[in-house]
Design a protein around this motif. Structure first.
Motif, PDB file in Angstrom:
ATOM      1  N   VAL A   9      24.405  61.061   5.722  1.00  0.00           N
ATOM      2  CA  VAL A   9      25.411  60.251   6.410  1.00  0.00           C
ATOM      3  C   VAL A   9      26.287  61.140   7.283  1.00  0.00           C
ATOM      4  CG1 VAL A   9      27.506  58.861   6.055  1.00  0.00           C
ATOM      5  CG2 VAL A   9      25.435  58.366   4.741  1.00  0.00           C
ATOM      6  N   ASP A  10      26.697  62.284   6.724  1.00  0.00           N
ATOM      7  CA  ASP A  10      27.512  63.220   7.509  1.00  0.00           C
ATOM      8  C   ASP A  10      26.765  63.700   8.755  1.00  0.00           C
ATOM      9  OD1 ASP A  10      29.580  62.989   5.709  1.00  0.00           O
ATOM     10  OD2 ASP A  10      29.129  64.877   4.666  1.00  0.00           O
ATOM     11  N   ASP A  11      25.492  64.046   8.585  1.00  0.00           N
ATOM     12  CA  ASP A  11      24.686  64.509   9.722  1.00  0.00           C
ATOM     13  C   ASP A  11      24.538  63.418  10.779  1.00  0.00           C
ATOM     14  OD1 ASP A  11      24.372  66.949   8.463  1.00  0.00           O
ATOM     15  OD2 ASP A  11      22.321  66.534   7.767  1.00  0.00           O
ATOM     16  N   LEU A  12      24.255  62.206  10.338  1.00  0.00           N
ATOM     17  CA  LEU A  12      24.101  61.101  11.288  1.00  0.00           C
ATOM     18  C   LEU A  12      25.415  60.778  11.985  1.00  0.00           C
ATOM     19  CD1 LEU A  12      21.727  58.763   9.273  1.00  0.00           C
ATOM     20  CD2 LEU A  12      21.163  60.086  11.323  1.00  0.00           C
ATOM     21  N   SER A  13      26.514  60.859  11.264  1.00  0.00           N
ATOM     22  CA  SER A  13      27.825  60.624  11.876  1.00  0.00           C
ATOM     23  C   SER A  13      28.118  61.670  12.943  1.00  0.00           C
ATOM     24  CB  SER A  13      28.918  60.655  10.806  1.00  0.00           C
ATOM     25  OG  SER A  13      28.767  59.592   9.926  1.00  0.00           O
ATOM     26  N   GLU A  14      27.778  62.908  12.640  1.00  0.00           N
ATOM     27  CA  GLU A  14      27.976  64.000  13.600  1.00  0.00           C
ATOM     28  C   GLU A  14      27.147  63.756  14.865  1.00  0.00           C
ATOM     29  OE1 GLU A  14      29.264  67.572  15.233  1.00  0.00           O
ATOM     30  OE2 GLU A  14      29.959  66.637  13.384  1.00  0.00           O
ATOM     31  N   LYS A  15      25.883  63.387  14.671  1.00  0.00           N
ATOM     32  CA  LYS A  15      25.016  63.127  15.829  1.00  0.00           C
ATOM     33  C   LYS A  15      25.538  61.951  16.640  1.00  0.00           C
ATOM     34  CE  LYS A  15      20.856  64.985  13.703  1.00  0.00           C
ATOM     35  NZ  LYS A  15      19.566  64.698  13.079  1.00  0.00           N
ATOM     36  N   LEU A  16      25.993  60.919  15.946  1.00  0.00           N
ATOM     37  CA  LEU A  16      26.520  59.750  16.646  1.00  0.00           C
ATOM     38  C   LEU A  16      27.768  60.095  17.448  1.00  0.00           C
ATOM     39  CD1 LEU A  16      26.260  56.716  17.159  1.00  0.00           C
ATOM     40  CD2 LEU A  16      27.634  56.341  15.115  1.00  0.00           C
ATOM     41  N   SER A  17      28.628  60.909  16.868  1.00  0.00           N
ATOM     42  CA  SER A  17      29.845  61.282  17.588  1.00  0.00           C
ATOM     43  C   SER A  17      29.527  62.127  18.823  1.00  0.00           C
ATOM     44  CB  SER A  17      30.819  62.017  16.673  1.00  0.00           C
ATOM     45  OG  SER A  17      30.302  63.270  16.297  1.00  0.00           O
ATOM     46  N   GLN A  18      28.413  62.835  18.795  1.00  0.00           N
ATOM     47  CA  GLN A  18      27.998  63.618  19.960  1.00  0.00           C
ATOM     48  C   GLN A  18      27.378  62.729  21.037  1.00  0.00           C
ATOM     49  OE1 GLN A  18      25.356  66.581  18.356  1.00  0.00           O
ATOM     50  NE2 GLN A  18      27.006  67.731  17.399  1.00  0.00           N
ATOM     51  N   VAL A  19      26.719  61.660  20.620  1.00  0.00           N
ATOM     52  CA  VAL A  19      26.014  60.789  21.557  1.00  0.00           C
ATOM     53  C   VAL A  19      26.951  59.761  22.192  1.00  0.00           C
ATOM     54  CG1 VAL A  19      24.247  58.978  21.694  1.00  0.00           C
ATOM     55  CG2 VAL A  19      23.781  61.072  20.439  1.00  0.00           C
ATOM     56  N   LEU A  20      27.916  59.278  21.444  1.00  0.00           N
ATOM     57  CA  LEU A  20      28.778  58.194  21.940  1.00  0.00           C
ATOM     58  C   LEU A  20      29.467  58.494  23.263  1.00  0.00           C
ATOM     59  CD1 LEU A  20      30.393  56.524  18.814  1.00  0.00           C
ATOM     60  CD2 LEU A  20      28.773  55.551  20.434  1.00  0.00           C
ATOM     61  N   PRO A  21      30.004  59.681  23.481  1.00  0.00           N
ATOM     62  CA  PRO A  21      30.667  59.917  24.780  1.00  0.00           C
ATOM     63  C   PRO A  21      29.737  59.756  25.985  1.00  0.00           C
ATOM     64  CG  PRO A  21      31.274  61.613  23.214  1.00  0.00           C
ATOM     65  CD  PRO A  21      30.183  60.812  22.587  1.00  0.00           C
TER      66      PRO A  21
END
Length: 92
Positions: free
Chosen positions: A61-73
């Motif tokens: 979950v932490d890894d996916l959250s990190e990836k999502l936060s990088q992709v969202l911008p």
């Protein structure tokens, strides 16, 4: 559950009830964490495997959250609503 009744204090479980709950917990673990399906596994080993599996899920979950936060911008505003909808569906 076991055919045994709980003791006088409702918060206490019989040994049979605990064993049944641990076996149910083991059945929820993926095969990689619940390796010993043909042999008897101690309750402590099953609980340890369950804790390890939960830690693994937290890390994912932490890894996916990190990836999502990088992709969202980099996502345009038209797709943000779609992403929010998909995330809300996943949380249900």
């Amino acid at each position: 559950m076991s055919s045994r009744r709980r003791s006088n204090n409702n918060s206490r479980f019989t040994q049979d009830e605990i064993s049944d709950l641990v076996l149910k917990l083991q059945s929820l673990l993926p095969n990689s964490f619940s390796r010993c399906t043909t042999t008897v596994t101690s309750s402590s080993k099953i609980l340890e495997e369950a804790c390890n599996y939960i830690r693994k899920l937290h890390n994912e979950v932490d890894d996916l959250s990190e990836k999502l936060s990088q992709v969202l911008p980099s996502v345009d505003s038209n797709n943000i609503d779609l992403i929010h909808t998909l995330l809300s569906l996943l949380q249900q």
